[in-house]
Design a protein around this motif. Structure first.
Motif, short mmCIF file in Angstrom:
data_model
loop_
_atom_site.label_atom_id
_atom_site.label_comp_id
_atom_site.label_asym_id
_atom_site.label_seq_id
_atom_site.Cartn_x
_atom_site.Cartn_y
_atom_site.Cartn_z
N VAL A 197 0.84 -1.20 0.00
CA VAL A 197 0.00 0.00 0.00
C VAL A 197 0.88 1.25 0.00
CG1 VAL A 197 -1.81 1.27 1.22
CG2 VAL A 197 -1.88 -1.23 1.16
N ARG A 198 1.87 1.27 0.88
CA ARG A 198 2.75 2.44 1.01
C ARG A 198 3.53 2.70 -0.30
NH1 ARG A 198 8.06 2.24 2.17
NH2 ARG A 198 7.92 0.10 2.97
N LEU A 199 4.14 1.65 -0.85
CA LEU A 199 4.99 1.82 -2.04
C LEU A 199 4.20 2.18 -3.29
CD1 LEU A 199 7.34 -1.18 -1.26
CD2 LEU A 199 8.07 1.21 -1.34
N ILE A 200 3.00 1.65 -3.40
CA ILE A 200 2.17 1.98 -4.57
C ILE A 200 1.60 3.38 -4.43
CG2 ILE A 200 0.06 1.38 -5.85
CD1 ILE A 200 0.65 -1.60 -5.03
N LEU A 214 8.55 -1.57 -5.64
CA LEU A 214 8.20 -2.87 -5.04
C LEU A 214 9.33 -3.88 -5.23
CD1 LEU A 214 4.49 -3.15 -6.30
CD2 LEU A 214 5.18 -2.93 -3.91
N ALA A 215 9.86 -3.95 -6.45
CA ALA A 215 10.92 -4.92 -6.76
C ALA A 215 12.19 -4.64 -5.97
CB ALA A 215 11.20 -4.93 -8.26
N PHE A 234 7.04 -7.74 -10.89
CA PHE A 234 5.77 -7.13 -10.50
C PHE A 234 5.10 -6.55 -11.72
CE2 PHE A 234 8.22 -7.08 -6.60
CZ PHE A 234 7.28 -7.43 -5.64
N GLN A 235 3.79 -6.74 -11.78
CA GLN A 235 2.99 -6.14 -12.83
C GLN A 235 1.82 -5.46 -12.12
OE1 GLN A 235 2.48 -8.08 -16.88
NE2 GLN A 235 0.69 -8.85 -15.83
N LEU A 236 1.62 -4.20 -12.38
CA LEU A 236 0.54 -3.42 -11.75
C LEU A 236 -0.43 -2.97 -12.82
CD1 LEU A 236 2.03 -0.81 -9.23
CD2 LEU A 236 0.08 -2.29 -8.80
#
Length: 243
Positions: A197-200, A214-215, A234-236
């Motif tokens: 949550v924080r990093l996004i 994230l990575a 990671f894929q967002l």
């Protein structure tokens, strides 16, 4: 007034040691309007085990195979029928090919999500991970199918592992602003839900940069805990507008 159509943004990041082959693969396909209306947009991630000498081929093949075959299915088939038939055929192919190779196999975990209209359709096998971030709520949408063998965790119910396959299917209503995170089992034991949550949320305007954060944080945590710099991907994907 023009009707809004489905609008999706996405980002990706990959961290892997140079000397080792990738064993994960990911892709997003958002076709042009006519096909987008009939078949939707699609995000896929696959992952094979590090001990598999053919891990890279297995991962790449499952992702490419699913995307090309899904978009070739008849227009009158619904999403669940199309994706399930494609995955069953792909599973049979991977399983039969594995019988002909001396080392390694075409086995991989796979999660594929189709975004059509105001709905999401999630298909899952093995231990790849899909999460949804909606507001402050962070939720895992997939189940981990794993078996412990001699202290190692292996995916079970994965693509190509057996002649027939059990596919988890989840049907979701989409909301504008929904964020979906696709990643692999390597991330287990590194990031907590609050970290995601924080990093996004730190800056969700650039999804590639959010994936990089994230990575990098996952890699740093892994090294601190003595996991070594394993590979992380990671894929967002964000729902920007719904029809």
């Amino acid at each position: 007034m023009a009707h809004a159509q489905l609008l999706i943004s996405y980002g990706q990041a990959f961290v892997a040691p140079e000397r080792r082959q990738h064993r994960s693969s990911m892709s997003v396909r958002l076709p042009e309007a006519p096909l987008l209306k009939v078949k939707g947009g699609c995000a896929v991630i696959s992952d094979s085990i590090s001990r598999n000498t053919m891990a890279k081929q297995a991962g790449d093949l499952s992702v490419r195979g699913f995307l090309s075959d899904y978009y070739s299915t008849p227009e009158h088939w619904d999403t669940k029928t199309s994706a399930t038939r494609v995955l069953r055929a792909l599973n049979s192919w991977c399983y039969s090919q594995s019988q002909h190779v001396k080392e390694g196999s075409f086995v991989s975990s796979l999660s594929a999500m189709v975004f059509l209209g105001r709905e999401g359709h999630l298909f899952h096998m093995g231990d790849t991970l899909v999460f949804r971030l909606r507001g402050a709520e962070f939720e895992q949408l997939t189940r981990d199918h794993v078996t412990d063998v001699g202290g190692y965790r292996y995916p079970s119910r994965a693509l190509g592992m057996d002649g027939s396959v059990d596919i988890d299917y989840t049907h979701l209503a989409l909301k504008q602003g929904d964020l979906f995170v696709f990643t692999t089992q390597a991330v287990r034991g590194t990031l907590m839900p609050s970290d995601y949550v924080r990093l996004i949320r730190q800056d969700a305007s650039d999804l590639d940069a959010a994936c990089e954060r994230l990575a990098n944080e996952a890699k740093q945590r892994a090294q601190e805990r003595g996991y070594g710099g394993d590979q992380f991907c990671f894929q967002l994907l964000r729902i920007d507008e719904l029809p």
